[in-house]
Scaffold this active site. Structure first.
Site, PDB file in Angstrom:
ATOM      1  N   LYS A 167      93.524  79.445 -38.389  1.00 59.93           N
ATOM      2  CA  LYS A 167      92.594  78.453 -37.992  1.00 59.93           C
ATOM      3  C   LYS A 167      91.256  78.824 -37.988  1.00 59.93           C
ATOM      4  O   LYS A 167      90.622  77.923 -38.785  1.00 59.93           O
ATOM      5  CB  LYS A 167      93.122  78.134 -36.961  1.00 59.93           C
ATOM      6  CG  LYS A 167      94.560  77.766 -35.812  1.00 59.93           C
ATOM      7  CD  LYS A 167      95.132  77.923 -34.066  1.00 59.93           C
ATOM      8  CE  LYS A 167      94.456  79.692 -34.238  1.00 59.93           C
ATOM      9  NZ  LYS A 167      95.570  80.207 -33.906  1.00 59.93           N
ATOM     10  N   ARG A 217      95.806  75.316 -25.757  1.00 66.24           N
ATOM     11  CA  ARG A 217      96.882  75.868 -25.599  1.00 66.24           C
ATOM     12  C   ARG A 217      98.457  76.176 -24.654  1.00 66.24           C
ATOM     13  O   ARG A 217      99.366  76.869 -25.367  1.00 66.24           O
ATOM     14  CB  ARG A 217      96.880  78.030 -26.202  1.00 66.24           C
ATOM     15  CG  ARG A 217      96.355  78.275 -26.879  1.00 66.24           C
ATOM     16  CD  ARG A 217      96.243  79.587 -27.338  1.00 66.24           C
ATOM     17  NE  ARG A 217      95.741  81.026 -28.454  1.00 66.24           N
ATOM     18  CZ  ARG A 217      95.223  80.754 -28.938  1.00 66.24           C
ATOM     19  NH1 ARG A 217      94.367  80.422 -29.063  1.00 66.24           N
ATOM     20  NH2 ARG A 217      95.420  81.933 -29.880  1.00 66.24           N
ATOM     21  N   ARG A 270      94.446  91.740 -41.498  1.00 68.18           N
ATOM     22  CA  ARG A 270      92.387  91.075 -41.326  1.00 68.18           C
ATOM     23  C   ARG A 270      91.565  92.531 -40.774  1.00 68.18           C
ATOM     24  O   ARG A 270      91.769  93.394 -40.241  1.00 68.18           O
ATOM     25  CB  ARG A 270      92.947  90.187 -39.983  1.00 68.18           C
ATOM     26  CG  ARG A 270      91.325  89.615 -39.785  1.00 68.18           C
ATOM     27  CD  ARG A 270      92.353  88.234 -38.884  1.00 68.18           C
ATOM     28  NE  ARG A 270      93.125  88.989 -37.307  1.00 68.18           N
ATOM     29  CZ  ARG A 270      92.651  87.974 -36.732  1.00 68.18           C
ATOM     30  NH1 ARG A 270      92.762  86.614 -36.852  1.00 68.18           N
ATOM     31  NH2 ARG A 270      93.762  87.954 -35.555  1.00 68.18           N
ATOM     32  N   ARG A 301      89.920  93.326 -35.258  1.00 66.11           N
ATOM     33  CA  ARG A 301      90.420  93.103 -33.901  1.00 66.11           C
ATOM     34  C   ARG A 301      90.808  94.222 -34.005  1.00 66.11           C
ATOM     35  O   ARG A 301      91.195  94.624 -33.099  1.00 66.11           O
ATOM     36  CB  ARG A 301      90.640  91.462 -33.777  1.00 66.11           C
ATOM     37  CG  ARG A 301      89.253  90.693 -34.144  1.00 66.11           C
ATOM     38  CD  ARG A 301      89.587  89.189 -34.005  1.00 66.11           C
ATOM     39  NE  ARG A 301      90.821  89.313 -33.282  1.00 66.11           N
ATOM     40  CZ  ARG A 301      91.416  87.861 -32.958  1.00 66.11           C
ATOM     41  NH1 ARG A 301      90.545  86.418 -33.890  1.00 66.11           N
ATOM     42  NH2 ARG A 301      92.628  87.298 -32.128  1.00 66.11           N
ATOM     43  N   ARG A 356     101.471  88.876 -28.514  1.00 68.56           N
ATOM     44  CA  ARG A 356     101.072  87.447 -28.645  1.00 68.56           C
ATOM     45  C   ARG A 356     101.738  86.332 -29.125  1.00 68.56           C
ATOM     46  O   ARG A 356     101.984  85.557 -28.620  1.00 68.56           O
ATOM     47  CB  ARG A 356     100.029  87.310 -29.024  1.00 68.56           C
ATOM     48  CG  ARG A 356      98.093  87.958 -28.904  1.00 68.56           C
ATOM     49  CD  ARG A 356      97.758  89.675 -30.402  1.00 68.56           C
ATOM     50  NE  ARG A 356      96.872  88.454 -30.481  1.00 68.56           N
ATOM     51  CZ  ARG A 356      96.281  88.056 -31.666  1.00 68.56           C
ATOM     52  NH1 ARG A 356      96.224  89.098 -31.980  1.00 68.56           N
ATOM     53  NH2 ARG A 356      95.405  87.196 -32.324  1.00 68.56           N
TER      54      ARG A 356
HETATM   55  P1  AP5 Z   1      92.773  83.179 -39.565  1.00 68.94           P
HETATM   56  O1  AP5 Z   1      92.109  82.489 -39.604  1.00 68.94           O
HETATM   57  O2  AP5 Z   1      91.942  85.251 -38.891  1.00 68.94           O
HETATM   58  O3  AP5 Z   1      94.034  83.391 -38.410  1.00 68.94           O
HETATM   59  P2  AP5 Z   1      94.237  82.410 -36.962  1.00 68.94           P
HETATM   60  O4  AP5 Z   1      94.778  81.337 -36.877  1.00 68.94           O
HETATM   61  O5  AP5 Z   1      92.442  82.086 -36.851  1.00 68.94           O
HETATM   62  O6  AP5 Z   1      94.262  83.683 -36.128  1.00 68.94           O
HETATM   63  P3  AP5 Z   1      93.605  84.299 -34.393  1.00 68.94           P
HETATM   64  O7  AP5 Z   1      94.498  85.787 -34.531  1.00 68.94           O
HETATM   65  O8  AP5 Z   1      92.289  84.390 -34.633  1.00 68.94           O
HETATM   66  O9  AP5 Z   1      94.125  83.612 -34.209  1.00 68.94           O
HETATM   67  P4  AP5 Z   1      94.357  83.177 -32.373  1.00 68.94           P
HETATM   68  O10 AP5 Z   1      94.413  81.945 -31.783  1.00 68.94           O
HETATM   69  O11 AP5 Z   1      95.391  84.387 -31.749  1.00 68.94           O
HETATM   70  O12 AP5 Z   1      93.272  84.031 -31.276  1.00 68.94           O
HETATM   71  P5  AP5 Z   1      92.348  83.957 -31.221  1.00 68.94           P
HETATM   72  O13 AP5 Z   1      90.687  84.297 -31.409  1.00 68.94           O
HETATM   73  O14 AP5 Z   1      92.199  82.677 -30.967  1.00 68.94           O
HETATM   74  O15 AP5 Z   1      93.640  84.081 -40.701  1.00 68.94           O
HETATM   75  C1  AP5 Z   1      94.485  85.467 -40.028  1.00 68.94           C
HETATM   76  C2  AP5 Z   1      94.340  86.300 -41.622  1.00 68.94           C
HETATM   77  O16 AP5 Z   1      95.078  85.709 -42.907  1.00 68.94           O
HETATM   78  C3  AP5 Z   1      93.022  86.631 -41.877  1.00 68.94           C
HETATM   79  O17 AP5 Z   1      93.167  87.994 -42.352  1.00 68.94           O
HETATM   80  C4  AP5 Z   1      93.181  84.867 -43.256  1.00 68.94           C
HETATM   81  O18 AP5 Z   1      91.878  85.989 -44.049  1.00 68.94           O
HETATM   82  C5  AP5 Z   1      94.272  85.447 -43.364  1.00 68.94           C
HETATM   83  N1  AP5 Z   1      94.921  84.287 -43.879  1.00 68.94           N
HETATM   84  C6  AP5 Z   1      94.214  82.748 -43.661  1.00 68.94           C
HETATM   85  N2  AP5 Z   1      95.070  82.160 -44.038  1.00 68.94           N
HETATM   86  C7  AP5 Z   1      95.107  82.404 -45.323  1.00 68.94           C
HETATM   87  C8  AP5 Z   1      96.608  81.909 -45.971  1.00 68.94           C
HETATM   88  N3  AP5 Z   1      96.629  80.695 -46.700  1.00 68.94           N
HETATM   89  N4  AP5 Z   1      97.113  82.812 -46.917  1.00 68.94           N
HETATM   90  C9  AP5 Z   1      97.052  84.486 -47.033  1.00 68.94           C
HETATM   91  N5  AP5 Z   1      96.893  84.390 -45.542  1.00 68.94           N
HETATM   92  C10 AP5 Z   1      95.619  83.873 -45.270  1.00 68.94           C
HETATM   93  O19 AP5 Z   1      92.437  84.532 -29.512  1.00 68.94           O
HETATM   94  C11 AP5 Z   1      92.362  85.344 -28.885  1.00 68.94           C
HETATM   95  C12 AP5 Z   1      93.455  85.871 -27.309  1.00 68.94           C
HETATM   96  O20 AP5 Z   1      92.121  84.999 -26.855  1.00 68.94           O
HETATM   97  C13 AP5 Z   1      94.130  85.234 -27.350  1.00 68.94           C
HETATM   98  O21 AP5 Z   1      95.199  86.355 -27.353  1.00 68.94           O
HETATM   99  C14 AP5 Z   1      94.047  85.004 -26.081  1.00 68.94           C
HETATM  100  O22 AP5 Z   1      94.494  86.023 -25.357  1.00 68.94           O
HETATM  101  C15 AP5 Z   1      93.292  84.959 -25.792  1.00 68.94           C
HETATM  102  N6  AP5 Z   1      93.271  83.118 -25.697  1.00 68.94           N
HETATM  103  C16 AP5 Z   1      92.252  82.508 -27.340  1.00 68.94           C
HETATM  104  N7  AP5 Z   1      92.056  81.060 -26.774  1.00 68.94           N
HETATM  105  C17 AP5 Z   1      92.776  80.743 -25.712  1.00 68.94           C
HETATM  106  C18 AP5 Z   1      92.929  79.496 -24.803  1.00 68.94           C
HETATM  107  N8  AP5 Z   1      92.867  78.824 -25.124  1.00 68.94           N
HETATM  108  N9  AP5 Z   1      94.441  80.146 -24.056  1.00 68.94           N
HETATM  109  C19 AP5 Z   1      94.342  81.292 -22.679  1.00 68.94           C
HETATM  110  N10 AP5 Z   1      94.100  82.101 -24.161  1.00 68.94           N
HETATM  111  C20 AP5 Z   1      93.046  81.936 -24.981  1.00 68.94           C
END
Ligand code: AP5
Length: 223
Positions: A14, A89, A128, A161, A172
């Site tokens: 994402k 989410r 990552r 991270r 997660r």
């Molecule tokens: P990346 O683009 O970083 O993936 P992402 O989907 O953004 O992953 P996140 O870990 O950021 O998502 P998340 O939803 O868990 O974390 P968030 O910060 O929102 O890609 C991942 C890796 O793959 C990278 O190295 C990239 O280069 C590689 N890659 C990308 N595309 C590729 C491809 N096509 N092929 C190969 N490699 C590829 O949330 C963190 C925490 O915050 C959560 O765990 C939760 O505790 C809290 N939180 C966040 N939002 C909420 C909510 N709405 N409600 C409650 N708690 C929340």
């Protein structure tokens, strides 16, 4: 107002795709994880609670994230729309978002699920790296930076991270997949869901994403 929701498991891609889509649609990215990390960085009591929740792999409670996220959505830069990365989410968050948008006679135009099997996600997260200044995303295997420890875009240091260790990643996945599936069904039932194969190389995922939101060829960035 154009509102696009990016859905996907942790690590689905994402945050990699959101900036490209935002540049094409000329709207800001509102990323719930980034918002929560800034709450943690504030050092407040709420920040300490949020940090503990994030490191446990659980979702932050709906009241906190809905209040924080909808405040951000009301910002003047989002008046013409936004890319929503990581929110909603839970079904409760999705309903709260619809209610907030309805106040402006708006709705979610497209919800796009970037689908990647779980086994591949754990490997991805281990590789990552993100830049400290702006969160630009890299991967040691699939998307390496030109220098091993510096962001290609702003030169800031690259770090892992705090919640990317294998134990937290597995937690997660276990905690967050069931509510994600409910959100996917919520948008499917409203007829706005598109699903993309997130195992494809990054540029091919981008093409599918731009097709899903009908971005015309002349508005697409080269490369
Ligand atoms: P990346 O683009 O970083 O993936 P992402 O989907 O953004 O992953 P996140 O870990 O950021 O998502 P998340 O939803 O868990 O974390 P968030 O910060 O929102 O890609 C991942 C890796 O793959 C990278 O190295 C990239 O280069 C590689 N890659 C990308 N595309 C590729 C491809 N096509 N092929 C190969 N490699 C590829 O949330 C963190 C925490 O915050 C959560 O765990 C939760 O505790 C809290 N939180 C966040 N939002 C909420 C909510 N709405 N409600 C409650 N708690 C929340």
């Amino acid at each position: 107002m154009t509102v696009v929701v990016l859905l996907g498991a942790p690590g689905a891609g994402k945050g990699t795709q959101a900036p490209i889509l935002a540049a094409c649609l000329k709207v800001p990215i509102l990323a719930s994880g980034e918002l929560l990390r800034s709450v943690v960085a504030s050092g407040s009591e709420l920040g300490r609670q949020v940090q503990a929740t994030m490191l446990s792999g659980e979702l932050v409670d709906d009241d906190t994230i809905v209040r924080t996220f909808l405040d951000r959505l009301r910002g003047p830069d989002a008046s013409k729309g936004a890319i929503l990365d990581g929110f909603p989410r839970t079904r409760g968050q999705a309903v709260a978002l619809d209610d907030a948008l309805a106040e402006h006679s708006a709705r979610v135009d497209r919800a796009i699920l970037i689908h990647v099997p779980l086994d591949e996600l754990v490997t991805r997260m281990a590789g990552r790296l993100i830049c400290q200044a702006s969160g630009h995303v890299y991967n040691l295997q699939s998307n390496p930076p030109q220098q091993p420890d510096r962001c290609d875009i702003d030169g800031s240091p690259l770090v892992h991270r705090a919640d990317d260790g294998e134990v937290t990643v597995r937690a997660r996945m276990a905690q967050q997949m069931p509510p994600l599936e409910e959100v996917v069904e919520y948008y499917r039932s409203r007829g706005v869901l598109a699903t993309i194969d997130g195992r494809l190389p990054i540029p091919e995922v981008t093409t599918q994403l731009l097709n899903a939101v009908d971005v015309p060829a002349e508005s697409r960035q080269p490369g």
